[in-house]
Motif scaffolding. Structure first.
Motif, mmCIF file in Angstrom:
data_model
loop_
_atom_site.group_PDB
_atom_site.id
_atom_site.type_symbol
_atom_site.label_atom_id
_atom_site.label_comp_id
_atom_site.label_asym_id
_atom_site.label_seq_id
_atom_site.Cartn_x
_atom_site.Cartn_y
_atom_site.Cartn_z
ATOM 1 N N TYR A 131 -23.260 -17.804 -9.140
ATOM 2 C CA TYR A 131 -24.580 -17.474 -9.650
ATOM 3 C C TYR A 131 -24.406 -17.407 -11.358
ATOM 4 O O TYR A 131 -25.390 -17.878 -12.041
ATOM 5 C CB TYR A 131 -25.093 -16.126 -9.154
ATOM 6 N N LEU A 134 -24.510 -20.791 -12.440
ATOM 7 C CA LEU A 134 -25.760 -21.479 -12.247
ATOM 8 C C LEU A 134 -26.461 -20.754 -13.301
ATOM 9 O O LEU A 134 -27.435 -21.713 -14.247
ATOM 10 C CB LEU A 134 -26.490 -20.934 -10.980
ATOM 11 N N LYS A 138 -28.346 -23.064 -16.477
ATOM 12 C CA LYS A 138 -29.887 -23.118 -16.677
ATOM 13 C C LYS A 138 -30.154 -22.826 -17.953
ATOM 14 O O LYS A 138 -30.999 -23.454 -18.651
ATOM 15 C CB LYS A 138 -30.179 -21.979 -15.739
ATOM 16 N N TYR A 190 -27.391 -28.489 -14.038
ATOM 17 C CA TYR A 190 -28.139 -27.187 -13.701
ATOM 18 C C TYR A 190 -28.753 -27.342 -12.240
ATOM 19 O O TYR A 190 -28.528 -26.521 -11.527
ATOM 20 C CB TYR A 190 -29.386 -27.009 -14.544
ATOM 21 N N LEU A 194 -27.486 -25.269 -9.167
ATOM 22 C CA LEU A 194 -28.293 -24.741 -8.225
ATOM 23 C C LEU A 194 -28.110 -24.999 -6.813
ATOM 24 O O LEU A 194 -28.310 -24.227 -5.957
ATOM 25 C CB LEU A 194 -29.702 -25.058 -8.563
ATOM 26 N N TYR A 197 -25.164 -22.910 -5.590
ATOM 27 C CA TYR A 197 -25.399 -21.756 -5.473
ATOM 28 C C TYR A 197 -26.151 -21.447 -4.132
ATOM 29 O O TYR A 197 -25.904 -20.684 -3.312
ATOM 30 C CB TYR A 197 -25.907 -21.267 -6.566
ATOM 31 N N ASN A 198 -27.244 -22.247 -3.990
ATOM 32 C CA ASN A 198 -27.907 -21.960 -2.709
ATOM 33 C C ASN A 198 -26.988 -22.461 -1.679
ATOM 34 O O ASN A 198 -27.389 -21.772 -0.559
ATOM 35 C CB ASN A 198 -29.036 -23.259 -2.612
#
Length: 416
Positions: A131, A134, A138, A190, A194, A197-198
């Motif tokens: 996270y 991420l 971002k 990014y 993402l 992370y998901n």
């Protein structure tokens, strides 16, 4: 229903619950240990009590040993000692099957729980690290996109400026194009972060943590099952020795039923009867005729009364020819000066009985008791057997006469 599905977001609750369960096991182990100490102290006190009242100093030849009540009491003491041994066995079995076993199992549970919590913590740290990546990508994408927008606006402004040269316009366009390219790369990075992370988040919440929570659930259920077995053993350990304890109690009951009060009374009679007859009637002593109490035959055979029979000095058996019947110096009063003799043919002095000889006779009278008349009769019968028994005297009778007369004269000369 399992913890991984229903309690997926209750990590702290699960951790606290499992810790509380382990503390309960420790508390129960401590409880059982204290129970075993109580059992051991109880058994020790019972043994000391049995030893205290066992009366080992009393010989088997003592009169009490023949009494059924005494024998039953000894049986009760033996059964109490055996009962104490069973209490010690209960304490030992509880210590081995509950305390030691649960303590060992508790250490295994603690280690296993620690492993599962470390796995959960590791998965949590991995997700947090992803996270952070991420979030970093971002923020970079946001920053580069703003820079690209400013570069594009500057290039457009330069292109519309009539004073700007062609080189300035070309340079501004190249700068805007470069910023847009960097912003696009940050956007792609990014998006990749993402997606990563998901994926890890789904793995964490739908696979890793549910699996760990289910393992903790299995661990807790095993703990509860083992603790329940410890609860059952707490009762079964005592149930296993109840038959023997029941036999001890039956032995005590049997000891009570073996008591025979009538037989004990007969034993007391056999051990303590003297064989003498009860004293006869007290003769009348007529002091008005000048009879002196100290020299009167009837007064010598007169008992002092029932208090002598029940007094403290009657604690032991009375034997007529026992050495214990001798006078002790403490029973004799101090000698006093003999009183003056009474006038001739006059009544005896009332103080005549206080001279030393009179006191000795009185003390002998107290010890020997009123049996003198029986000896007088025996002496007359020996002296004149034909008068009392109807047969002529022989040499055997004469020998018996000599022996008995010698004995009577030796011991009862003053009473005849």
């Amino acid at each position: 229903m399992d913890w991984g599905t229903e309690l997926w977001d209750q990590y702290d609750i699960i951790e606290k619950h499992t810790q509380s369960g382990l503390e309960l096991v420790e508390k129960y182990v401590k409880f059982v240990k204290e129970r075993t100490e109580i059992e051991q102290n109880y058994a020790k006190q019972l043994r000391n009590l049995s030893k205290k009242y066992s009366l080992k100093r009393i010989s088997k030849d003592e009169p009490e040993c023949r009494l059924s009540s005494y024998q039953s009491f000894l049986d009760i003491l033996n059964e109490t000692n055996d009962y104490a041994g069973q209490r010690e066995l209960i304490a030992e079995n509880m210590m081995m099957s509950i305390c030691i076993d649960l303590t060992k199992y508790l250490q295994e549970l603690k280690q296993e729980r620690k492993t599962y919590l470390m796995e959960a913590k590791k998965a949590q740290q991995s997700l947090e690290s992803t996270y952070k990546q991420l979030d970093s990508s971002k923020k970079r994408f946001e920053r580069e996109w703003r820079e690209a927008e400013r570069a594009a606006q500057y290039a457009e402004k330069t292109d519309q400026d009539i004073n700007a040269t062609k080189a300035d316009v070309e340079k501004a366009k190249q700068q805007a194009h470069m910023r847009a390219h960097v912003a696009e790369e940050c956007k792609n990075d990014y998006a990749a972060q993402l997606q990563k992370y998901n994926k890890e988040q789904n793995q964490f919440y739908f696979n890793d943590m549910p699996l760990i929570f289910n393992k903790l659930q299995d661990l807790d259920e095993k703990r509860v099952r083992k603790l329940a077995q410890g609860y059952i053993l707490f009762s079964d350990t005592e149930k296993h020795v109840m038959p023997i304890i029941g036999k001890c109690l039956e032995g005590i009951t049997k000891a009570g039923t073996n008591v025979n009060e009538r037989n004990d009374s007969m034993v007391v009679i056999e051990q303590n009867k003297s064989g003498f007859e009860r004293p006869g009637d007290v003769e009348f002593e007529d002091y008005s005729q000048g009879i002196n109490r100290a020299s009167s035959d009837s007064s010598l055979g007169t008992p002092k009364g029932p208090m002598e029979l029940l007094g403290k000095n009657r604690s032991k058996n009375f034997w007529l020819f026992s050495k214990k019947s001798k006078l002790s110096p403490s029973t004799l009063p101090p000698f006093s000066t003999p009183p003056a003799p009474s006038p001739a043919n006059g009544p005896p002095s009332p103080k005549f009985g206080r001279d030393p000889l009179s006191y000795c006779l009185k003390e002998i009278n107290k010890t020997v008791k009123p049996r003198i008349s029986s000896f007088r009769t025996l002496r007359r019968s020996v002296s004149h057997p034909e008068r009392w028994f109807g047969y002529q005297e022989t040499s055997t009778h004469r020998g018996l006469h000599v022996i008995l007369c010698s004995f009577l004269c030796k011991h009862f000369t003053g009473y005849m």
